[in-house]
Motif scaffolding. Structure first.
Motif, PDB file in Angstrom:
ATOM      1  N   SER A  77       0.816  -1.209   0.000  1.00 24.17           N
ATOM      2  CA  SER A  77       0.000   0.000   0.000  1.00 24.17           C
ATOM      3  C   SER A  77       0.852   1.263   0.000  1.00 24.17           C
ATOM      4  CB  SER A  77      -0.928   0.012   1.221  1.00 24.17           C
ATOM      5  OG  SER A  77      -0.171   0.098   2.410  1.00 24.17           O
ATOM      6  N   LEU A  78       2.136   1.141   0.382  1.00 25.14           N
ATOM      7  CA  LEU A  78       3.007   2.305   0.385  1.00 25.14           C
ATOM      8  C   LEU A  78       3.291   2.807  -1.020  1.00 25.14           C
ATOM      9  CD1 LEU A  78       5.600   1.303   3.150  1.00 25.14           C
ATOM     10  CD2 LEU A  78       3.561   2.718   3.370  1.00 25.14           C
ATOM     11  N   TYR A  79       3.115   1.954  -2.023  1.00 23.54           N
ATOM     12  CA  TYR A  79       3.318   2.409  -3.400  1.00 23.54           C
ATOM     13  C   TYR A  79       2.307   3.497  -3.777  1.00 23.54           C
ATOM     14  CZ  TYR A  79       6.631  -1.363  -4.415  1.00 23.54           C
ATOM     15  OH  TYR A  79       7.728  -2.181  -4.427  1.00 23.54           O
ATOM     16  N   GLN A  80       1.117   3.447  -3.163  1.00 16.97           N
ATOM     17  CA  GLN A  80       0.095   4.445  -3.494  1.00 16.97           C
ATOM     18  C   GLN A  80       0.548   5.858  -3.154  1.00 16.97           C
ATOM     19  OE1 GLN A  80      -3.056   1.985  -1.304  1.00 16.97           O
ATOM     20  NE2 GLN A  80      -4.268   3.080  -2.824  1.00 16.97           N
ATOM     21  N   ALA A  81       1.299   5.996  -2.056  1.00 20.56           N
ATOM     22  CA  ALA A  81       1.723   7.326  -1.616  1.00 20.56           C
ATOM     23  C   ALA A  81       2.714   7.961  -2.575  1.00 20.56           C
ATOM     24  CB  ALA A  81       2.327   7.248  -0.220  1.00 20.56           C
ATOM     25  N   ILE A  82       3.390   7.149  -3.401  1.00 22.62           N
ATOM     26  CA  ILE A  82       4.397   7.698  -4.314  1.00 22.62           C
ATOM     27  C   ILE A  82       3.968   7.560  -5.765  1.00 22.62           C
ATOM     28  CG2 ILE A  82       6.325   7.384  -2.721  1.00 22.62           C
ATOM     29  CD1 ILE A  82       6.979   4.776  -4.241  1.00 22.62           C
ATOM     30  N   ASP A  83       2.698   7.277  -5.999  1.00 20.95           N
ATOM     31  CA  ASP A  83       2.181   7.254  -7.370  1.00 20.95           C
ATOM     32  C   ASP A  83       2.151   8.665  -7.947  1.00 20.95           C
ATOM     33  OD1 ASP A  83       1.825   4.588  -7.629  1.00 20.95           O
ATOM     34  OD2 ASP A  83      -0.310   4.584  -7.121  1.00 20.95           O
ATOM     35  N   THR A  84       2.401   8.768  -9.251  1.00 22.41           N
ATOM     36  CA  THR A  84       2.138  10.019  -9.941  1.00 22.41           C
ATOM     37  C   THR A  84       0.626  10.201 -10.036  1.00 22.41           C
ATOM     38  OG1 THR A  84       4.179   9.880 -11.222  1.00 22.41           O
ATOM     39  CG2 THR A  84       2.438  11.295 -12.096  1.00 22.41           C
ATOM     40  N   GLN A  85       0.138  11.354  -9.632  1.00 24.29           N
ATOM     41  CA  GLN A  85      -1.300  11.601  -9.590  1.00 24.29           C
ATOM     42  C   GLN A  85      -1.632  12.817 -10.445  1.00 24.29           C
ATOM     43  OE1 GLN A  85      -2.704  11.334  -5.324  1.00 24.29           O
ATOM     44  NE2 GLN A  85      -0.537  10.901  -5.006  1.00 24.29           N
ATOM     45  N   PHE A  86      -2.557  12.624 -11.387  1.00 26.16           N
ATOM     46  CA  PHE A  86      -2.978  13.692 -12.290  1.00 26.16           C
ATOM     47  C   PHE A  86      -4.504  13.761 -12.225  1.00 26.16           C
ATOM     48  CE2 PHE A  86      -3.066  15.259 -16.965  1.00 26.16           C
ATOM     49  CZ  PHE A  86      -3.305  16.544 -16.514  1.00 26.16           C
ATOM     50  N   ILE A  87      -5.011  14.822 -11.595  1.00 25.70           N
ATOM     51  CA  ILE A  87      -6.450  14.958 -11.373  1.00 25.70           C
ATOM     52  C   ILE A  87      -6.938  16.171 -12.159  1.00 25.70           C
ATOM     53  CG2 ILE A  87      -8.255  15.313  -9.649  1.00 25.70           C
ATOM     54  CD1 ILE A  87      -6.304  14.123  -7.581  1.00 25.70           C
ATOM     55  N   ASN A 140     -10.395   5.029 -16.210  1.00 27.38           N
ATOM     56  CA  ASN A 140      -8.939   5.130 -16.236  1.00 27.38           C
ATOM     57  C   ASN A 140      -8.286   4.824 -14.895  1.00 27.38           C
ATOM     58  OD1 ASN A 140      -7.069   5.648 -18.334  1.00 27.38           O
ATOM     59  ND2 ASN A 140      -6.482   7.589 -17.407  1.00 27.38           N
ATOM     60  N   SER A 141      -9.080   4.491 -13.859  1.00 24.65           N
ATOM     61  CA  SER A 141      -8.535   4.281 -12.509  1.00 24.65           C
ATOM     62  C   SER A 141      -9.144   3.043 -11.873  1.00 24.65           C
ATOM     63  CB  SER A 141      -8.810   5.493 -11.609  1.00 24.65           C
ATOM     64  OG  SER A 141      -8.232   6.667 -12.128  1.00 24.65           O
ATOM     65  N   SER A 142      -8.329   2.366 -11.063  1.00 25.16           N
ATOM     66  CA  SER A 142      -8.824   1.227 -10.283  1.00 25.16           C
ATOM     67  C   SER A 142      -8.995   1.594  -8.812  1.00 25.16           C
ATOM     68  CB  SER A 142      -7.848   0.053 -10.393  1.00 25.16           C
ATOM     69  OG  SER A 142      -6.567   0.427  -9.921  1.00 25.16           O
ATOM     70  N   ALA A 143      -8.461   2.743  -8.405  1.00 25.06           N
ATOM     71  CA  ALA A 143      -8.597   3.233  -7.025  1.00 25.06           C
ATOM     72  C   ALA A 143      -8.523   4.750  -7.051  1.00 25.06           C
ATOM     73  CB  ALA A 143      -7.498   2.661  -6.133  1.00 25.06           C
ATOM     74  N   LEU A 144      -9.017   5.389  -5.999  1.00 26.56           N
ATOM     75  CA  LEU A 144      -8.894   6.833  -5.888  1.00 26.56           C
ATOM     76  C   LEU A 144      -7.420   7.216  -5.796  1.00 26.56           C
ATOM     77  CD1 LEU A 144     -11.615   7.931  -3.281  1.00 26.56           C
ATOM     78  CD2 LEU A 144     -11.767   7.947  -5.762  1.00 26.56           C
ATOM     79  N   PRO A 145      -7.044   8.394  -6.309  1.00 26.35           N
ATOM     80  CA  PRO A 145      -5.674   8.861  -6.072  1.00 26.35           C
ATOM     81  C   PRO A 145      -5.439   9.048  -4.575  1.00 26.35           C
ATOM     82  CG  PRO A 145      -7.027  10.605  -7.023  1.00 26.35           C
ATOM     83  CD  PRO A 145      -7.827   9.358  -7.110  1.00 26.35           C
ATOM     84  N   TYR A 146      -4.202   8.882  -4.165  1.00 22.19           N
ATOM     85  CA  TYR A 146      -3.862   8.877  -2.750  1.00 22.19           C
ATOM     86  C   TYR A 146      -4.355  10.126  -2.023  1.00 22.19           C
ATOM     87  CZ  TYR A 146      -0.932   8.551   1.437  1.00 22.19           C
ATOM     88  OH  TYR A 146      -0.479   8.487   2.736  1.00 22.19           O
ATOM     89  N   ILE A 147      -4.221  11.313  -2.645  1.00 15.90           N
ATOM     90  CA  ILE A 147      -4.602  12.559  -1.960  1.00 15.90           C
ATOM     91  C   ILE A 147      -6.110  12.712  -1.848  1.00 15.90           C
ATOM     92  CG2 ILE A 147      -2.508  13.787  -2.595  1.00 15.90           C
ATOM     93  CD1 ILE A 147      -4.072  15.143  -4.828  1.00 15.90           C
ATOM     94  N   LYS A 148      -6.887  11.850  -2.506  1.00 15.98           N
ATOM     95  CA  LYS A 148      -8.347  11.905  -2.442  1.00 15.98           C
ATOM     96  C   LYS A 148      -8.932  10.767  -1.610  1.00 15.98           C
ATOM     97  CE  LYS A 148      -9.083  15.549  -5.048  1.00 15.98           C
ATOM     98  NZ  LYS A 148      -9.792  16.754  -4.561  1.00 15.98           N
ATOM     99  N   GLN A 149      -8.090   9.860  -1.118  1.00 20.82           N
ATOM    100  CA  GLN A 149      -8.604   8.731  -0.352  1.00 20.82           C
ATOM    101  C   GLN A 149      -8.927   9.150   1.080  1.00 20.82           C
ATOM    102  OE1 GLN A 149      -5.511   5.677  -1.344  1.00 20.82           O
ATOM    103  NE2 GLN A 149      -7.263   4.495  -2.053  1.00 20.82           N
ATOM    104  N   PHE A 150      -9.674   8.295   1.766  1.00 21.57           N
ATOM    105  CA  PHE A 150     -10.103   8.544   3.140  1.00 21.57           C
ATOM    106  C   PHE A 150      -9.186   7.812   4.110  1.00 21.57           C
ATOM    107  CE2 PHE A 150     -13.990   8.710   0.531  1.00 21.57           C
ATOM    108  CZ  PHE A 150     -14.412   9.995   0.819  1.00 21.57           C
TER     109      PHE A 150
END
Length: 766
Positions: A505-515, A607-617
């Motif tokens: 799950s730590l990979y999510q924090a370093i994903d490139t995020q384009f919203i 285009n997504s399988s999960a919310l971007p990290y900065i938008k998750q709860f």
């Protein structure tokens, strides 16, 4: 053995109470006694028990003096006063004056005055033949007052009539009489009559009667109807001035932009005024565009005066945040055949440019503590139309002062310029809002850097274009048609990569995020501060990203078809959230029962399988479930590896959280609270690396629950909060072992280390 122990406890309690009883009557003047309160005895048998109880409570609140304050029946403040009664200076005097309360004496009581007050109150409530007598009782240097109340029968309203001729004022009053508060068969109540006069005056003020007053209405009561009935006759007093009978219209509106609050006559000349769409703007230095004030006025010349538009115009001018003071007055146009008012607005400007420095501190339940500094430069009226140009530069840090991950510090810094306009800035459209608040359009750019030492660095770019507007003091809308966020990781360390291999799950924090999306939120609240009040708060919103682009490009990540803009994969989702809070006064209105329900759901697709990290709860922490470390709960029944420590941030796409808290005063600025928190987060799509994290119909059985107590230091402008909590339900345990209250062992240092969570925070959690 038990009997002896109980006898010892009873003797101890009796001795304690005797000590306080003696202490409460120390230092009394000779021949005087300690006043302990009043008792109301309602003699009439015709009055029901329920009405007797209510009437007794109302009458008791009117008697004076009020006896010394008590807690659990003990006058602690009086005891403190007596303990330090002879202290002339030093700590003893300070303690007595700060925390003590002088004894309330029998000599402070005026029995005849109280009798008259109670009797007048009963007459005003329709008990026209009420009789009240009073007496006192003194025993062991303690005195009380007893009032015998003979209410007789209460009079009720039979008919309500308004008398008057066919002129405009009586006719307007008749229009509002169907909504009268004076109803046949209701008890006679002078307070209701007073409120009715105010209601009629408010209605008249909305229909042009600028000079009318509630005092010009006369209500006569005829008690000779019989059967304990009363007829009410309302009329306009004959001596009502002529101007109070007229409907006034707005004539000229003058706006003076350079008023300096110096004593002297108000300027009423048109010299140097610019006439713009019906308004005279006196701006000799040409600081503002006249269009600004045309947008701010809630009424136009020629309109019938009404109080709502009067107050709204003042509020709109103040809400622009470019004027320090706004003064308004009306003046009758002399020698006019019509009833006309000239309106004058005198505006005192705030400094055009300002510099503001903010420093704050923070602490988190995962041993992180830090500070943040923000330097903001503001240019008010940047383009002569009330625009606000602001540049904010911020820098902050978080340090972990103890624990396994000491040294993994966080640094943040960024720059945010923004430009806001006091109107809707929409191409090809020109519209405004009503009410006392101007709409505002804001364009924002931002760049931030987040550096987690020994782990990674994140660059964040963002921009938005949106509107905020308020229907009223309670209702606010925020719409951002354009929101762009781009987050790019750099300098990821091998140490972090190794940790991510153990906890994917730590990979999510370093994903490139384009919203690339839009958002809307609605807020309603009738709770404007944290004082005890009955009310509620609601914030609900929707956040969309990538839908137009995703539909246009036909993205489907499940089939391996992903779309990119400028070479970067964008996020596609719909995110909904709602935050509902309910507050209720308890304990005589000095305490408040606060409750919160937070729900959120994010649906990734295309285009997504999960919310971007900065938008998750996330769940857990100072303002969440306080019995668990920050962001450590869930998702679902999944538990992060025990060695994750500082990195154990567990995000989810779905969130449910329930909080309830009883807040009560203790002494002075010190308040206490007891609370229960419950909640969790879940994933919308299954993740094989996180078994048990998927949201299912068993979600209620997967809630984490914690409880605790806290102390708050409420300084009005600042609330410092200290909460101590521990878990009573751990969702990651086997289903029949999740309730852990039976494992409570305060005496065990190991249990305390594993379960007690201390939270230090600023402000209330909700």
């Amino acid at each position: 053995m038990k009997t002896a122990r109980y006898s010892y406890y009873a003797l101890l309690v009796l001795s304690f109470l005797t000590l306080y009883s003696c202490s409460s009557t120390k230092n009394l003047p000779p021949g005087d006694a300690l006043y302990t309160g009043a008792r109301i005895d309602i003699k009439d048998n015709k009055v029901s028990k329920k009405k007797k109880k209510a009437l007794r409570s109302q009458l008791s609140s009117l008697t004076r003096p009020v006896p010394n304050q008590r807690f659990l029946g003990i006058p602690f403040k009086l005891y403190i006063y007596n303990k330090f009664a002879r202290a002339k200076k030093g700590p003893g005097k300070w303690i007595r004056e700060k925390w003590g309360q002088r004894p309330v004496l029998l000599s402070d009581l005026n029995l005849n005055t109280n009798v008259q007050v109670l009797q007048n109150y009963l007459i005003n409530k329709g008990y026209f033949h009420a009789q009240v007598t009073g007496d006192t009782t003194v025993k062991n240097k303690k005195a009380s007052a007893e009032y015998a109340v003979h209410t007789s029968d209460q009079y009720h309203i039979d008919k309500v009539r308004f008398t008057g001729d066919s002129t405009v004022l009586p006719q307007t009053i008749r229009e509002t009489m169907p909504k009268t508060l004076l109803k046949p068969n209701d008890p006679f109540d002078l307070q209701v009559i007073t409120t009715e006069r105010t209601r009629i005056d408010n209605y008249l003020k909305e229909h042009g009667f600028y000079f009318f007053s509630p005092d010009y209405l006369l209500v006569k009561a005829d008690t000779t109807v019989g059967n304990n009935k009363v007829d009410l006759f309302m009329t306009v007093k004959p001596e009502t001035p002529a101007d109070a009978r007229k409907v006034f219209r707005i004539n000229d509106v003058f706006i003076y932009t350079g008023f300096n609050l110096q004593p002297g006559e108000m300027d009423t000349s048109k010299a140097g005024a610019t006439f713009y769409k019906g308004y005279y703007v006196v701006d000799r230095r040409k600081i503002f565009k006249p269009k600004l004030f045309q947008q701010s006025m809630a009424f136009d010349p020629g309109d019938v005066y009404n109080r709502t538009d009067h107050n709204a115009s003042i509020s709109r001018l103040i809400s622009m945040n470019i004027f320090k003071f706004v003064k308004n007055r009306f003046e009758v146009v002399p020698n006019s055949d019509s009833a006309l008012l000239n309106s004058f607005y005198y505006l005192t400007r705030l400094p055009k440019k300002s510099l503001r420095l903010e420093i704050n501190g923070l602490t988190k339940s995962n041993n992180l503590t830090g500070s943040n500094v923000t330097l903001a430069w503001r240019n008010r009226n940047a383009m002569r139309g009330g625009e606000q140009f602001v540049i904010r530069a911020s820098a902050g840090f978080e340090l972990q002062y103890s624990g396994q991950f000491k040294g993994y510090n966080t640094l943040r810094y960024g720059l945010e310029p923004s430009l806001s306009f006091p109107r809707f800035l929409v191409p090809f459209f020109n519209f405004n809002t009503k009410g006392g608040f101007l709409p505002r359009t804001t364009i924002t750019l931002g760049y931030d850097v987040l550096q987690r030492q020994k782990l990674y660095t994140m660059n964040s770019f963002r921009t938005s274009y949106g509107f905020t507007w308020k229907e009223s003091l309670e209702k606010e809308h925020e719409l951002n048609p354009i929101e762009v966020n781009y987050v790019q990781p750099v300098n990821i360390t091998p140490e972090y990569i190794d940790s991510a291999k153990e906890n994917p799950s730590l990979y999510q924090a370093i994903d490139t995020q384009f919203i690339l999306g839009s958002s809307y939120s609605y807020t309603y609240t009738n709770v404007l501060n944290n004082r005890p009040v009955n009310g509620f708060y609601l914030n609900a919103g929707i956040d969309l990203s990538g839908n137009i682009a995703g539909l246009a490009m036909g993205a489907n990540i499940n089939k391996g078809d992903t779309a990119k803009i400028f070479g970067k994969q964008f996020s596609q989702y719909t995110r909904l959230q709602g935050d509902f809070r309910f507050y209720r006064k308890v304990g005589g209105g000095n305490s408040v029962w606060a409750n919160r329900i937070f729900t959120g759901i994010g649906i990734p697709y295309g285009n997504s399988s999960a919310l971007p990290y900065i938008k998750q709860f996330f769940s857990g922490g100072n303002n969440s479930i306080r019995a668990f470390r920050s962001r450590s709960v869930g998702p679902g029944t999944f538990q992060a590896p025990q060695n994750a420590g500082l990195l154990a941030e567990q995000p989810g796409d779905i969130k449910l959280e329930l909080n309830t808290e009883l807040r009560f005063p203790i002494v002075g600025i010190v308040h206490g609270a007891v609370f229960i928190d419950a909640g969790n987060v879940w994933l919308y799509n299954e993740d094989p690396n996180k078994p048990g994290s998927l949201f299912t119909n068993k979600f209620l059985n997967e809630l984490a629950v914690g409880t605790g107590a806290g102390i708050r230091f409420d300084l009005n402008f600042l609330v410092l909060r200290l909460d101590l909590a521990f878990p009573v339900r751990k969702p990651w345990l086997p289903e029949k072992e999740r309730w852990v209250l039976k494992e409570f062992n305060w005496g065990s240092s190991e249990w305390r280390k594993q379960n007690l969570v201390f939270n230090l925070a600023i402000g209330y959690p909700f």
